[in-house]
Design a protein around this motif. Structure first.
Motif, short mmCIF file in Angstrom:
data_model
loop_
_atom_site.label_atom_id
_atom_site.label_comp_id
_atom_site.label_asym_id
_atom_site.label_seq_id
_atom_site.Cartn_x
_atom_site.Cartn_y
_atom_site.Cartn_z
N TYR A 150 -27.26 8.12 43.45
CA TYR A 150 -28.04 9.31 43.20
C TYR A 150 -27.71 10.42 44.17
CZ TYR A 150 -31.87 12.54 42.63
OH TYR A 150 -32.59 13.70 42.45
N MET A 151 -27.67 10.09 45.46
CA MET A 151 -27.43 11.10 46.48
C MET A 151 -26.07 11.77 46.32
SD MET A 151 -30.08 11.47 48.31
CE MET A 151 -29.45 12.36 49.72
N GLN A 152 -25.06 11.02 45.90
CA GLN A 152 -23.72 11.58 45.79
C GLN A 152 -23.55 12.49 44.58
OE1 GLN A 152 -21.57 7.91 46.21
NE2 GLN A 152 -22.28 7.72 48.32
N ARG A 153 -24.56 12.53 43.70
CA ARG A 153 -24.54 13.47 42.59
C ARG A 153 -25.26 14.77 42.90
NH1 ARG A 153 -27.57 11.95 38.72
NH2 ARG A 153 -28.22 9.83 39.28
N GLN A 154 -25.89 14.81 44.10
CA GLN A 154 -26.64 16.01 44.45
C GLN A 154 -25.75 17.08 45.06
OE1 GLN A 154 -29.65 15.90 43.11
NE2 GLN A 154 -28.95 13.82 42.58
N ARG A 155 -26.19 18.31 45.00
CA ARG A 155 -25.49 19.43 45.63
C ARG A 155 -26.45 20.09 46.60
NH1 ARG A 155 -22.20 16.93 43.70
NH2 ARG A 155 -20.56 17.47 42.21
N PHE A 156 -26.18 19.90 47.87
CA PHE A 156 -27.10 20.43 48.89
C PHE A 156 -26.66 21.82 49.30
CE2 PHE A 156 -27.49 15.82 49.28
CZ PHE A 156 -28.85 15.68 49.22
N GLY A 167 -27.99 2.05 44.35
CA GLY A 167 -28.85 2.96 43.59
C GLY A 167 -29.11 4.26 44.34
N PHE A 168 -29.41 4.14 45.62
CA PHE A 168 -29.66 5.32 46.44
C PHE A 168 -28.39 6.15 46.61
CE2 PHE A 168 -29.76 7.36 50.64
CZ PHE A 168 -30.90 8.16 50.49
N ASP A 169 -27.28 5.48 46.95
CA ASP A 169 -26.02 6.20 47.17
C ASP A 169 -25.55 6.92 45.93
OD1 ASP A 169 -26.03 5.27 49.75
OD2 ASP A 169 -24.49 3.74 49.44
N ASN A 183 -24.24 -8.72 47.27
CA ASN A 183 -23.97 -7.77 46.19
C ASN A 183 -25.13 -7.67 45.22
OD1 ASN A 183 -21.47 -6.86 47.06
ND2 ASN A 183 -20.35 -8.50 46.05
N LEU A 184 -25.86 -8.75 45.04
CA LEU A 184 -27.07 -8.69 44.21
C LEU A 184 -28.06 -7.72 44.82
CD1 LEU A 184 -28.85 -9.76 41.89
CD2 LEU A 184 -29.62 -11.57 43.45
N TRP A 185 -28.25 -7.80 46.13
CA TRP A 185 -29.19 -6.91 46.83
C TRP A 185 -28.69 -5.47 46.87
CZ3 TRP A 185 -33.28 -4.77 48.43
CH2 TRP A 185 -33.33 -4.00 49.59
N PHE A 186 -27.44 -5.28 47.28
CA PHE A 186 -26.90 -3.94 47.42
C PHE A 186 -26.83 -3.20 46.08
CE2 PHE A 186 -26.07 -5.01 51.67
CZ PHE A 186 -25.54 -3.93 52.37
N ARG A 187 -26.69 -3.94 45.00
CA ARG A 187 -26.62 -3.33 43.66
C ARG A 187 -27.83 -2.47 43.37
NH1 ARG A 187 -27.04 -6.98 38.15
NH2 ARG A 187 -27.29 -5.27 36.66
N PHE A 188 -28.99 -2.90 43.84
CA PHE A 188 -30.22 -2.18 43.54
C PHE A 188 -30.56 -1.13 44.59
CE2 PHE A 188 -30.58 -6.30 41.39
CZ PHE A 188 -30.73 -5.86 40.09
#
Length: 361
Positions: A355-361, A351-353, A342-347
């Motif tokens: 951001y991507m889930q706020r985008q509108r493609f 972080g990537f997911d 969880n320490l690793w996945f947190r960053f």
């Protein structure tokens, strides 16, 4: 070099590379196994995992190793497969380990526990952490050797006949929830019901239960839950990455040749990857159908519900560690692995997911 000397010195990897495998495979004896699944046939993703495995075993053995796959209830009850493998009634089962927490809570760690590992983390713990080693030590008590046999990815939290507005709405809720997570629902005031997938629709329709969870949109759409319960909740905090396993009778496995054992391992890994890939393709399509075409009300659990569930889960784990040595041994390793993951996945991942889930493609 004569053939026998070549095979002896080259080993299996060298033989495969040299193209000599067909003669080796064809020299193997015919093997016939029966697989007892815990799943109904209409669920082509999770029941289909057993079929994918059997097909790959047949292909890799040149048709010499055949496994017939039987849905839950055909050879034995869906939740009777551990006993069936343990006593040798069948050679292999395809099931979810947490169904059998009543025998020992440690079974649940082999699948998913509330607020546990996600699917990638579970695979990492299994293959390159201590997961496979620790669970095999535990399963030895049941005359079983296990192999990973799929993962659904994080699941939905199920279908409810009424809206869940606060933690108070869990009290008295008759909720079909798979296996071990029912212990947490019970601590929250709910009334857990452990029913096979094939019985859920009628129980929900008749009001025998107030809510039911299964896997996610694709399977849920097939089972028709949206017709009898309008509220579809997420996330399934009890199943962040539930692993499905193949349970093999130890005596049956040890009777196999080294080549057949290698085929079992290869077919298991293939099935493990294939199942989640299918779910990841099919679930987004099904979710759109449920929301757009069937007026499903997609709802997120209130933070109050999540926080209470987390608190009760951690308290339960502490209690189990104090009284169940099998649980303590496996869970301590699992919890340390979860902390670092969880320490690793947190960053990186989160972080990537995010951001991507706020985008509108």
């Amino acid at each position: 070099m004569e053939r026998r000397s070549f095979v002896k010195n080259a080993g299996l990897a060298g033989v495969l590379a040299a193209g000599a495998a067909p003669a080796i495979v064809h020299a193997q004896t015919q093997v016939r196994w029966r697989m007892a699944s815990s799943f109904p046939k209409q669920l082509d993703t999770i029941f289909g995992g057993g079929e994918v495995f059997a097909k790959k075993v047949s292909e890799l053995s040149g048709g010499k190793f055949q496994i017939s796959v039987h849905a839950g209830g055909e050879l034995m009850p869906a939740f009777g497969v551990v006993d069936g493998v343990q006593n040798g009634t069948v050679e292999i089962a395809h099931t979810v380990p947490y169904y059998f927490f009543g025998k020992d809570e440690t079974f649940a760690i082999g699948a998913a526990i509330p607020f546990g590992l996600n699917s990638r983390q579970m695979t990492a713990w299994t293959y390159h952490g201590n997961g496979l080693k620790l669970m095999r030590e535990f399963y030895r008590n049941y005359n079983i050797i296990n192999f990973p046999g799929g993962n659904t990815g994080a699941q939905m939290a199920g279908w409810y006949r009424k809206e869940i507005k606060s933690a108070a709405d869990i009290k008295g809720l008759k909720f079909r929830i798979g296996g071990f997570a029912g212990r947490v629902i019970e601590r929250m005031g709910g009334v857990p019901q452990n029913l096979p997938g094939g019985e859920l629709y009628s129980a929900l329709e008749k009001g025998t239960i107030d809510a039911a969870e299964w896997v996610g949109p694709y399977d849920d759409l097939k089972l028709g839950f949206h017709k009898v319960a309008p509220f579809y909740y997420y996330p399934g905090w009890w199943e962040g990455g539930p692993q499905v396993d193949f349970y093999i009778n130890t005596k049956a496995y040890e009777a196999l040749t080294p080549e057949y054992k290698a085929i079992i391992q290869a077919a298991s890994s293939h099935t493990h990857v294939d199942m989640q890939a299918k779910y990841d393709v099919l679930n987004p399509i099904a979710l759109k159908q449920l929301v757009a075409g069937n007026k499903t009300r997609l709802m997120r659990f209130p933070t109050e519900v999540m926080d209470l569930a987390f608190k009760e889960s951690m308290a339960l784990y502490s209690e189990l560690s104090a009284k169940n040595p099998n649980w303590k041994k496996v869970y301590e390793d699992y919890a340390l692995f979860r902390r670092d993951q969880n320490l690793w996945f947190r960053f990186a991942e989160a972080g990537f997911d995010e951001y991507m889930q706020r985008q509108r493609f």
